[in-house]
Design a protein around this motif. Structure first.
Motif, PDB file in Angstrom:
ATOM      1  N   LYS A 378       0.660  -0.652  -0.462  1.00 36.96           N
ATOM      2  CA  LYS A 378       0.588   0.075  -0.165  1.00 36.96           C
ATOM      3  C   LYS A 378       0.799   1.207   0.542  1.00 36.96           C
ATOM      4  N   ASP A 379       1.251   1.240   0.443  1.00 42.96           N
ATOM      5  CA  ASP A 379       2.904   2.750   0.720  1.00 42.96           C
ATOM      6  C   ASP A 379       3.727   2.164  -0.255  1.00 42.96           C
ATOM      7  N   GLY A 380       4.553   1.240  -1.495  1.00 39.89           N
ATOM      8  CA  GLY A 380       4.929   1.552  -2.483  1.00 39.89           C
ATOM      9  C   GLY A 380       6.784   1.717  -1.770  1.00 39.89           C
ATOM     10  N   THR A 381       6.407   1.340  -0.258  1.00 40.83           N
ATOM     11  CA  THR A 381       8.127   1.182   0.537  1.00 40.83           C
ATOM     12  C   THR A 381       9.409   0.710  -0.304  1.00 40.83           C
ATOM     13  N   ASP A 382      10.370   1.469  -0.380  1.00 36.91           N
ATOM     14  CA  ASP A 382      11.622   1.048  -1.437  1.00 36.91           C
ATOM     15  C   ASP A 382      12.148  -0.022  -0.631  1.00 36.91           C
ATOM     16  N   ILE A 383      12.191  -1.599  -1.184  1.00 34.20           N
ATOM     17  CA  ILE A 383      12.611  -2.635  -0.073  1.00 34.20           C
ATOM     18  C   ILE A 383      14.009  -3.237  -0.664  1.00 34.20           C
ATOM     19  N   LEU A 411       4.796  -2.503  12.726  1.00 32.68           N
ATOM     20  CA  LEU A 411       3.271  -1.736  11.630  1.00 32.68           C
ATOM     21  C   LEU A 411       3.149  -0.558  11.267  1.00 32.68           C
ATOM     22  N   PRO A 412       3.185  -0.005  10.161  1.00 28.14           N
ATOM     23  CA  PRO A 412       2.271   1.608  10.894  1.00 28.14           C
ATOM     24  C   PRO A 412       1.167   1.631  10.797  1.00 28.14           C
ATOM     25  N   LEU A 413       0.698   2.869  11.599  1.00 30.20           N
ATOM     26  CA  LEU A 413      -0.480   3.030  12.309  1.00 30.20           C
ATOM     27  C   LEU A 413      -1.677   3.209  11.480  1.00 30.20           C
ATOM     28  N   ASP A 414      -0.869   3.341   9.869  1.00 26.51           N
ATOM     29  CA  ASP A 414      -2.482   3.487   9.220  1.00 26.51           C
ATOM     30  C   ASP A 414      -2.415   1.621   8.600  1.00 26.51           C
ATOM     31  N   ALA A 415      -1.887   0.376   9.304  1.00 29.89           N
ATOM     32  CA  ALA A 415      -1.639  -1.369   8.473  1.00 29.89           C
ATOM     33  C   ALA A 415      -3.840  -1.501   9.201  1.00 29.89           C
ATOM     34  N   GLU A 416      -4.115  -2.076   8.142  1.00 32.07           N
ATOM     35  CA  GLU A 416      -5.031  -2.670   8.005  1.00 32.07           C
ATOM     36  C   GLU A 416      -5.075  -3.620   9.432  1.00 32.07           C
ATOM     37  N   ILE A 417      -5.450  -4.169  10.782  1.00 31.76           N
ATOM     38  CA  ILE A 417      -5.528  -5.218  11.566  1.00 31.76           C
ATOM     39  C   ILE A 417      -6.907  -5.934  11.269  1.00 31.76           C
ATOM     40  N   CYS A 418      -8.017  -5.468  11.044  1.00 24.04           N
ATOM     41  CA  CYS A 418      -8.918  -6.441  10.710  1.00 24.04           C
ATOM     42  C   CYS A 418      -9.504  -5.540   9.620  1.00 24.04           C
ATOM     43  N   GLY A 426      -3.606   2.580  14.063  1.00 30.52           N
ATOM     44  CA  GLY A 426      -3.896   3.509  14.777  1.00 30.52           C
ATOM     45  C   GLY A 426      -5.345   3.735  15.272  1.00 30.52           C
ATOM     46  N   THR A 427      -6.292   2.990  14.161  1.00 36.98           N
ATOM     47  CA  THR A 427      -7.367   3.118  15.537  1.00 36.98           C
ATOM     48  C   THR A 427      -7.811   1.996  17.002  1.00 36.98           C
ATOM     49  N   ILE A 428      -6.734   1.263  16.536  1.00 37.16           N
ATOM     50  CA  ILE A 428      -6.836  -0.093  17.938  1.00 37.16           C
ATOM     51  C   ILE A 428      -6.021   0.517  19.100  1.00 37.16           C
ATOM     52  N   VAL A 429      -5.092   1.275  18.468  1.00 37.57           N
ATOM     53  CA  VAL A 429      -3.633   2.259  19.637  1.00 37.57           C
ATOM     54  C   VAL A 429      -4.660   3.373  20.162  1.00 37.57           C
ATOM     55  N   SER A 430      -5.684   3.655  19.417  1.00 37.77           N
ATOM     56  CA  SER A 430      -6.919   4.566  19.841  1.00 37.77           C
ATOM     57  C   SER A 430      -6.854   4.759  21.385  1.00 37.77           C
ATOM     58  N   ALA A 431      -8.296   3.591  20.290  1.00 38.97           N
ATOM     59  CA  ALA A 431      -8.960   2.770  21.511  1.00 38.97           C
ATOM     60  C   ALA A 431      -8.630   2.388  23.048  1.00 38.97           C
ATOM     61  N   ILE A 432      -6.689   2.177  22.806  1.00 40.27           N
ATOM     62  CA  ILE A 432      -6.568   1.915  23.691  1.00 40.27           C
ATOM     63  C   ILE A 432      -5.719   3.132  25.045  1.00 40.27           C
ATOM     64  N   GLU A 433      -5.739   3.848  24.142  1.00 38.93           N
ATOM     65  CA  GLU A 433      -4.906   4.588  24.937  1.00 38.93           C
ATOM     66  C   GLU A 433      -6.300   5.537  25.886  1.00 38.93           C
ATOM     67  N   ASP A 434      -7.788   5.835  24.732  1.00 41.41           N
ATOM     68  CA  ASP A 434      -8.808   5.861  25.749  1.00 41.41           C
ATOM     69  C   ASP A 434      -9.467   4.863  26.303  1.00 41.41           C
ATOM     70  N   GLY A 435      -8.258   3.823  27.071  1.00 37.90           N
ATOM     71  CA  GLY A 435      -8.775   2.730  28.280  1.00 37.90           C
ATOM     72  C   GLY A 435      -9.492   1.672  27.341  1.00 37.90           C
ATOM     73  N   ALA A 436      -9.458   1.236  26.992  1.00 33.97           N
ATOM     74  CA  ALA A 436      -9.606  -0.104  26.377  1.00 33.97           C
ATOM     75  C   ALA A 436      -8.480  -1.064  26.016  1.00 33.97           C
ATOM     76  N   THR A 437      -8.694  -2.045  27.721  1.00 30.33           N
ATOM     77  CA  THR A 437      -7.831  -2.869  27.547  1.00 30.33           C
ATOM     78  C   THR A 437      -7.216  -4.283  27.285  1.00 30.33           C
ATOM     79  N   ASP A 438      -8.658  -4.698  27.089  1.00 28.84           N
ATOM     80  CA  ASP A 438      -8.671  -5.937  27.032  1.00 28.84           C
ATOM     81  C   ASP A 438      -9.333  -6.738  25.532  1.00 28.84           C
ATOM     82  N   LEU A 439      -9.571  -7.210  24.924  1.00 32.44           N
ATOM     83  CA  LEU A 439      -9.974  -7.558  24.080  1.00 32.44           C
ATOM     84  C   LEU A 439     -11.381  -7.195  23.458  1.00 32.44           C
ATOM     85  N   GLY A 440     -12.431  -8.062  24.445  1.00 29.30           N
ATOM     86  CA  GLY A 440     -13.920  -7.229  24.698  1.00 29.30           C
ATOM     87  C   GLY A 440     -13.846  -5.963  24.685  1.00 29.30           C
TER      88      GLY A 440
END
Length: 810
Positions: A378-383, A411-418, A426-440
């Motif tokens: 996606k990023d077109g990274t030079d490998i 993984l960069p923050l825009d890497a797709e996880i789901c 990044g969405t998951i990291v933001s949720a964790i920083e907002d207090g989501a600390t487990d899978l549920g």
């Protein structure tokens, strides 16, 4: 409130409603039409329903309570016959509904190849729950199935039908399977794996006709070959369902043409999902559909948003085979491949590079680094700097293996996880920083891992990387919403606190509901009867419907009756009794099961006590085919008849079944005894399996032949029949006393370890004797024939299915 009418209760329109109700619950008065007689369910999980791993209730996304809670007027089972844009009304079969805004989510229709015989009974597609149920019903009769189409859906249908005992052949027009997602090498590995599971695969196979008079009987190929087929499944593709939109005068190409705001040619009409066409593209994966849903919800609330198609990866789980593909992996001038093969492990990886950029990746068997590679694409990274170690993934960049979590950290923050829900790191990291600390909490706030579940491990790794030392390994999952206690906690506390009634459990363990729920009550009931057989009285209302009715309920409300045949042996008198019962009660289907028994399908509920009484009179007892308990002990004929037989496998099987029948267990238990290592009784994939050898008996445990296929692990070798019986009995009791409810033995052994089991069952003779004694004590209470009791009393009333509780949990 404005009036919003939604046509189609699929996953895309369902996600639109979720966004609407979360952001502005009072903005719209919603009417929802659906031609299916049900609401939104997770269609991604239909394949586990087909194979038997999940029930429909487990894949429901929006239940009646959700619709009621959001004040949705549901018109399920009602087709829309027209849209009058001038009057702004939707015309249903049962009347009209006015709208201010209209959302079309009609999805797609299966492609039916135009060959003679396509309309015969027995020819079906694979798109929804009704199709799934039709396949389940067809598979109950055994026979042969032909699946036309070797894409994802066709292979999942083939795997599910094979799992249910059909002889399955897959026909695929192209050179290799799943040609859109896999290259030829990966397609070969997939084919090899499927054929190893008993599925016949024919590529470059074109269907000429489906043969039959009153129903499908065979498939004729262009080559002239004829394949027997009691069932034909067409899974050759889909096309957008646009008939309503076309009739209403909306602009339609291949799909309903929409703008970046998912608006059709009528500004008051939106469309979403597989029925739409945007910028010449159609969409069949769930991730872009969910992106569209977010845009539609914003547009309906007057907010800005635009749908932007993204590069998609496919990470799939097909019949236990891990697949990943992304980008462009076709051959071309100036492109080069990096290929890794490990035939012993069935692992294949291919990276396609052009101008020092990764442009495509195909993986089979090991897809752990798929998201990292996808990010590079996606990023077109030079490998260029990592060229030499690129195939080994992120952990090897820099020339040496790093911390196992480095791949996720890199993984960069825009890497797709789901992929299903389009959730990035990044969405998951933001949720964790907002207090989501487990899978549920992550599931609840972001929906990552909430659909197919294949990204669960990756989400947990993001949690671990982000939280660092604050990360706690997931504790055992709570038994249900009534308590924070896990199954293991409840079992331990019932024993340590000597809790001997359900009321004691609810009170002493702080249940949030007075009498438990449909999830926890069956489990607690089992734990109490297993631990306190003398003190606790079984509660029938805390059992699943099949156990309460002592018969398997079928989808039409009739029942299945399976009398026990010890060790698979029967007599002419028993067979006559079964035949007489089938005639007397007009049983429409008589089926020989894989466990060497006879299944009478289609018995009316009111006839159950009488048919039981007739079978009891012939000396036959309930086969417990409905029970979380001992089902069958399968045997071969052994040394009495077979020239290869080393021991009396039939006699041992009969002894085992007569000793173990009637015992309640955490899940169903199946045994087998094979008279020699040729293993005709398939003892090496059972919960407990005995293979007879010249020196005695090899006892194996923890096998599986369902969604997971697993060979038994060697528990011990016994020199005598009695020792073999004792080892099997002690193992059964240890499993009864320690396993989580609804865990098969193979799952339980994986948790506690075979060595722990051996210490108690094999090595410690005193403990073995104590386990056997406790099992026999329990059998004095619970080894009884419920058919005989019910036939005598005729007291149980057979209510309609809709009136029964605990249905969903089954």
């Amino acid at each position: 409130m404005q009036k919003l009418v939604v046509i189609g209760a699929g996953m895309a329109s369902g996600r639109v409603l979720e966004h609407l109700f979360e952001q502005a619950p009072d903005a719209y008065e919603v009417t929802l039409f659906n031609a299916e007689a049900r609401g939104n369910y997770n269609r991604i999980m239909l394949s586990p329903v087909l194979s038997g791993e999940k029930s429909y209730a487990e894949i429901v996304t929006h239940d009646d309570d959700w619709y009621n809670g959001n004040k949705v007027t549901c018109r399920f089972g009602e087709s829309v016959v027209g849209i009058d844009r001038a009057r702004k009304v939707v015309i249903g079969e049962n009347g009209e509904v006015a709208y201010d805004k209209l959302l079309i989510g009609t999805g797609s229709a299966p492609v039916i190849i135009p060959v003679p015989g396509k309309d015969l009974p027995g020819v079906i597609s694979y798109r929804d729950l009704d199709d799934t149920n039709a396949m389940i019903e067809a598979s109950s009769k055994g026979g042969s199935a032909v699946v036309i189409g070797g894409g994802l859906l066709g292979l999942e249908a083939a795997a599910g039908l094979a799992q249910r005992g059909m002889d399955v052949t897959v026909l695929h027009l192209m050179v290799h399977l799943m040609e859109r997602q896999l290259d030829e090498a990966a397609g070969y590995l997939l084919r090899k794996d499927l054929e190893g599971r008993g599925i016949t695969v024919k590529t470059q196979a074109s269907t000429k006709a489906i043969l039959g008079e009153d129903k499908a009987e065979a498939v004729l190929l262009d080559s002239g070959e004829t394949l027997p087929a009691d069932l034909v499944v067409m899974a050759v593709g889909i096309r957008p369902e646009t008939r309503l939109a076309n009739d209403a005068g909306l602009t339609v190409g291949r799909g309903i043409e929409v703008s970046a705001q998912m608006q059709t040619s009528d500004p008051d009409v939106y469309a979403v999902g597989e029925c739409v066409e945007f910028d010449g593209q159609l969409f069949g994966l769930v991730a872009p559909l969910y992106d569209q849903a977010k845009v539609v919800a914003a547009a309906l609330l007057g907010e800005d948003g635009a749908f932007v198609p993204k590069e998609l990866s496919t990470k799939l789980k097909v019949t236990g085979c891990d697949l990943f593909s992304a980008g462009d992996f076709a051959e071309g001038e100036g492109r080069e491949d990096i290929v890794f093969r490990d035939p012993a492990r069935g692992v294949y990886k291919r990276l396609v590079i052009e101008d020092n950029r990764l442009i495509g990746a195909v993986m089979y068997g090991d897809t752990a680094d798929g998201n990292w590679f996808f990010g590079l694409i996606k990023d077109g990274t030079d490998i260029e700097e990592m060229r030499d170690t690129l195939i080994f993934g992120p952990s090897y960049q820099g020339g040496a293996a790093a911390d196992p979590l480095s791949a996720v950290a890199a993984l960069p923050l825009d890497a797709e996880i789901c992929g299903c829900n389009g959730i990035c790191k990044g969405t998951i990291v933001s949720a964790i920083e907002d207090g989501a600390t487990d899978l549920g909490a992550i599931k609840a706030t972001t929906k990552a891992s909430a659909s197919c579940g294949t990204c669960t491990g990756l989400v947990e790794q993001v949690l671990q990387v982000t939280l660092g030392d604050d990360f706690q390994m997931p504790a055992s999952q709570a038994i249900c919403g009534c308590t924070d206690l896990s199954h293991e906690d409840v079992r331990r506390l019932i024993k340590s606190q000597e809790l001997k009634s359900q009321a004691a459990v609810w009170q002493e363990l702080g249940w949030s509901t007075p009498n438990g729920c449909h999830v926890c009550r069956p489990a607690v009931n089992y734990y109490l009867l297993a631990d306190w057989p003398l003190e606790y009285q079984d509660d029938p209302q805390s059992r699943f419907i099949n156990e309460r009715k002592h018969a398997n309920i079928q989808k039409d409300g009739t029942f299945s009756v399976v009398p026990r045949m010890f060790g698979g042996m029967t007599t002419p008198d028993e067979l006559r009794a079964i035949a007489d019962a089938a005639d007397k009660y007009k049983v429409p289907t008589v089926h020989v099961t894989g466990g060497q028994r006879i299944d009478l399908l289609g018995v009316k509920g009111e006839d159950l006590p009488a048919i039981w009484a007739d079978l009891n009179a012939a000396g036959m007892v309930s086969g417990h085919a409905y029970a979380k308990g001992l089902r069958t002990v399968k045997t071969c004929v052994g040394k009495d008849h077979c020239r290869f037989g080393t021991q009396d496998s039939t006699g041992l099987g009969i002894q085992l079944e007569k000793k173990l029948w009637g015992s309640w267990t955490p899940h169903k238990v199946k045994l087998a005894v094979s008279g020699c290592p040729r293993n005709c009784a398939e003892a090496t994939c059972k919960d407990i399996g005995v293979v007879c050898v010249d020196s005695g008996y090899q006892i194996g445990v923890a096998g599986a032949a369902g969604m997971d296929v697993k060979e038994t692990e060697r528990l011990a070798e016994a020199r005598t029949e009695q020792e073999a019986i004792d080892l099997a009995t002690a193992f059964m009791q240890l499993y009864r006393e320690n396993a989580k409810y609804l865990d098969r033995p193979y799952k339980w052994v994986a948790k506690v370890g075979l060595d722990w089991v051996k210490e108690r069952v094999v090595d410690d003779l005193e403990e073995r004797a104590a386990l056997i004694a406790r099992f026999e004590l329990s059998q004095t209470i619970y080894r009884k024939d419920p058919w005989a009791e019910e036939a005598e009393s005729k007291s149980e009333q057979y209510q309609p299915l809709a009136d029964l509780t605990l249905e969903a949990a089954e």
